[in-house]
Design a protein around this motif. Structure first.
Motif, PDB file in Angstrom:
ATOM      1  N   LEU A 282       1.252  -4.637   9.457  1.00 37.37           N
ATOM      2  CA  LEU A 282       1.866  -3.742   8.487  1.00 37.37           C
ATOM      3  C   LEU A 282       3.328  -3.546   8.833  1.00 37.37           C
ATOM      4  O   LEU A 282       3.699  -3.425   9.980  1.00 37.37           O
ATOM      5  CB  LEU A 282       1.192  -2.359   8.489  1.00 37.37           C
ATOM      6  CG  LEU A 282      -0.244  -2.292   8.037  1.00 37.37           C
ATOM      7  CD1 LEU A 282      -0.756  -0.865   8.182  1.00 37.37           C
ATOM      8  CD2 LEU A 282      -0.371  -2.735   6.608  1.00 37.37           C
TER       9      LEU A 282
ATOM     10  N   ASN B  85       0.209   5.251   0.913  1.00 31.74           N
ATOM     11  CA  ASN B  85      -0.807   6.138   1.509  1.00 31.74           C
ATOM     12  C   ASN B  85      -2.139   5.412   1.684  1.00 31.74           C
ATOM     13  O   ASN B  85      -3.196   5.928   1.325  1.00 31.74           O
ATOM     14  CB  ASN B  85      -0.992   7.418   0.697  1.00 31.74           C
ATOM     15  CG  ASN B  85       0.042   8.459   1.018  1.00 31.74           C
ATOM     16  OD1 ASN B  85       0.838   8.293   1.942  1.00 31.74           O
ATOM     17  ND2 ASN B  85       0.051   9.534   0.264  1.00 31.74           N
ATOM     18  N   GLU B  86      -2.058   4.197   2.210  1.00 28.41           N
ATOM     19  CA  GLU B  86      -3.238   3.374   2.523  1.00 28.41           C
ATOM     20  C   GLU B  86      -3.977   2.841   1.290  1.00 28.41           C
ATOM     21  O   GLU B  86      -5.017   2.211   1.424  1.00 28.41           O
ATOM     22  CB  GLU B  86      -4.235   4.146   3.406  1.00 28.41           C
ATOM     23  CG  GLU B  86      -3.651   4.622   4.723  1.00 28.41           C
ATOM     24  CD  GLU B  86      -3.263   3.494   5.658  1.00 28.41           C
ATOM     25  OE1 GLU B  86      -3.964   2.463   5.690  1.00 28.41           O
ATOM     26  OE2 GLU B  86      -2.235   3.632   6.336  1.00 28.41           O
ATOM     27  N   LYS B  87      -3.445   3.064   0.088  1.00 31.55           N
ATOM     28  CA  LYS B  87      -4.091   2.573  -1.134  1.00 31.55           C
ATOM     29  C   LYS B  87      -3.335   1.352  -1.639  1.00 31.55           C
ATOM     30  O   LYS B  87      -2.120   1.402  -1.840  1.00 31.55           O
ATOM     31  CB  LYS B  87      -4.102   3.664  -2.210  1.00 31.55           C
ATOM     32  CG  LYS B  87      -4.879   4.895  -1.791  1.00 31.55           C
ATOM     33  CD  LYS B  87      -4.707   6.006  -2.798  1.00 31.55           C
ATOM     34  CE  LYS B  87      -5.356   7.282  -2.270  1.00 31.55           C
ATOM     35  NZ  LYS B  87      -4.893   8.466  -2.977  1.00 31.55           N
TER      36      LYS B  87
ATOM     37  N   ARG C  26       5.804  -0.781   8.012  1.00 35.90           N
ATOM     38  CA  ARG C  26       5.788   0.562   7.447  1.00 35.90           C
ATOM     39  C   ARG C  26       7.195   1.011   7.086  1.00 35.90           C
ATOM     40  O   ARG C  26       8.081   0.992   7.892  1.00 35.90           O
ATOM     41  CB  ARG C  26       5.171   1.548   8.427  1.00 35.90           C
ATOM     42  CG  ARG C  26       5.241   2.982   7.880  1.00 35.90           C
ATOM     43  CD  ARG C  26       4.143   3.831   8.367  1.00 35.90           C
ATOM     44  NE  ARG C  26       2.916   3.386   7.724  1.00 35.90           N
ATOM     45  CZ  ARG C  26       1.720   3.800   8.105  1.00 35.90           C
ATOM     46  NH1 ARG C  26       1.584   4.619   9.094  1.00 35.90           N
ATOM     47  NH2 ARG C  26       0.655   3.381   7.474  1.00 35.90           N
TER      48      ARG C  26
ATOM     49  N   LYS D 168       0.841  -1.198   0.000  1.00 39.68           N
ATOM     50  CA  LYS D 168       0.000   0.000   0.000  1.00 39.68           C
ATOM     51  C   LYS D 168       0.875   1.246   0.000  1.00 39.68           C
ATOM     52  O   LYS D 168       1.938   1.259   0.611  1.00 39.68           O
ATOM     53  CB  LYS D 168      -0.883   0.048   1.257  1.00 39.68           C
ATOM     54  CG  LYS D 168      -1.923  -1.033   1.351  1.00 39.68           C
ATOM     55  CD  LYS D 168      -2.719  -0.860   2.635  1.00 39.68           C
ATOM     56  CE  LYS D 168      -3.777  -1.927   2.780  1.00 39.68           C
ATOM     57  NZ  LYS D 168      -4.540  -1.734   4.039  1.00 39.68           N
TER      58      LYS D 168
ATOM     59  N   VAL E  89       1.897  -5.227   3.544  1.00 35.68           N
ATOM     60  CA  VAL E  89       0.867  -5.897   4.313  1.00 35.68           C
ATOM     61  C   VAL E  89       1.281  -7.358   4.433  1.00 35.68           C
ATOM     62  O   VAL E  89       1.408  -8.062   3.433  1.00 35.68           O
ATOM     63  CB  VAL E  89      -0.516  -5.769   3.638  1.00 35.68           C
ATOM     64  CG1 VAL E  89      -1.582  -6.463   4.466  1.00 35.68           C
ATOM     65  CG2 VAL E  89      -0.865  -4.303   3.423  1.00 35.68           C
TER      66      VAL E  89
ATOM     67  N   ASP F 129       3.531   0.690   2.801  1.00 36.40           N
ATOM     68  CA  ASP F 129       3.259  -0.388   3.737  1.00 36.40           C
ATOM     69  C   ASP F 129       3.340  -1.729   3.030  1.00 36.40           C
ATOM     70  O   ASP F 129       2.775  -1.906   1.942  1.00 36.40           O
ATOM     71  CB  ASP F 129       1.851  -0.257   4.335  1.00 36.40           C
ATOM     72  CG  ASP F 129       1.688   0.973   5.203  1.00 36.40           C
ATOM     73  OD1 ASP F 129       2.618   1.266   5.974  1.00 36.40           O
ATOM     74  OD2 ASP F 129       0.636   1.632   5.113  1.00 36.40           O
TER      75      ASP F 129
ATOM     76  N   THR G 187       3.608   7.160   2.660  1.00 33.94           N
ATOM     77  CA  THR G 187       4.007   5.945   3.371  1.00 33.94           C
ATOM     78  C   THR G 187       3.894   4.740   2.447  1.00 33.94           C
ATOM     79  O   THR G 187       3.010   4.681   1.588  1.00 33.94           O
ATOM     80  CB  THR G 187       3.134   5.693   4.616  1.00 33.94           C
ATOM     81  OG1 THR G 187       1.773   5.615   4.208  1.00 33.94           O
ATOM     82  CG2 THR G 187       3.322   6.774   5.651  1.00 33.94           C
TER      83      THR G 187
END
Length: 121
Positions: free
Chosen positions: A113, A20-22, A115, A18, A104, A102, A100
């Motif tokens: 996660l 930015n959380e996407k 990071r 991911k 997973v 990540d 960021t």
């Protein structure tokens, strides 16, 4: 190392990446460990001074990172595919204000996660 020989390297099972959380659209099979053959997976290395990714994964990560960072690029310096001037990047409490990244990870209890606080190039 020959087939069937135990590896001294460390491997982790990554489910997705991911920025930015996407979730980045990639072939997740390239990241995972084949449980029946004991092959594949994501290798953790203390030898390389930067992250090394399979080509299609690298291109997808760079594309998403560049889009999320949204600052002008500068001429690339090998082996990196996307470089930026630090003059165009702000500062956060953790360092450069960049998206960021990540990893997973597989987990029986919850989605963990890993990071990475800095980006490619």
């Amino acid at each position: 190392m020959s087939e069937g020989e135990v590896s001294a390297d460390y491997f982790i099972g990554v489910k997705s990446i991911k920025i930015n959380e996407k979730v980045i659209p990639i072939n997740a099979k390239l990241l995972s460990i084949n449980a029946t053959q004991g092959s594949g997976g994501t290798k953790i290395s203390t030898v390389h001074p930067y992250t090394v990714l399979e080509t299609s994964i690298y291109k997808a990560v760079v594309k998403a990172f560049v889009k999320e960072l949204n600052v002008p690029r500068v001429r690339s310096m090998a082996p990196f595919g996307a470089c930026f001037s630090s003059k165009n990047i702000g500062t956060a409490y953790t360092g450069p204000a960049v998206p960021t990244i990540d990893l997973v990870l597989q987990s029986n209890l919850l989605e963990d996660l890993w990071r990475k606080l800095d980006g490619p190039g």
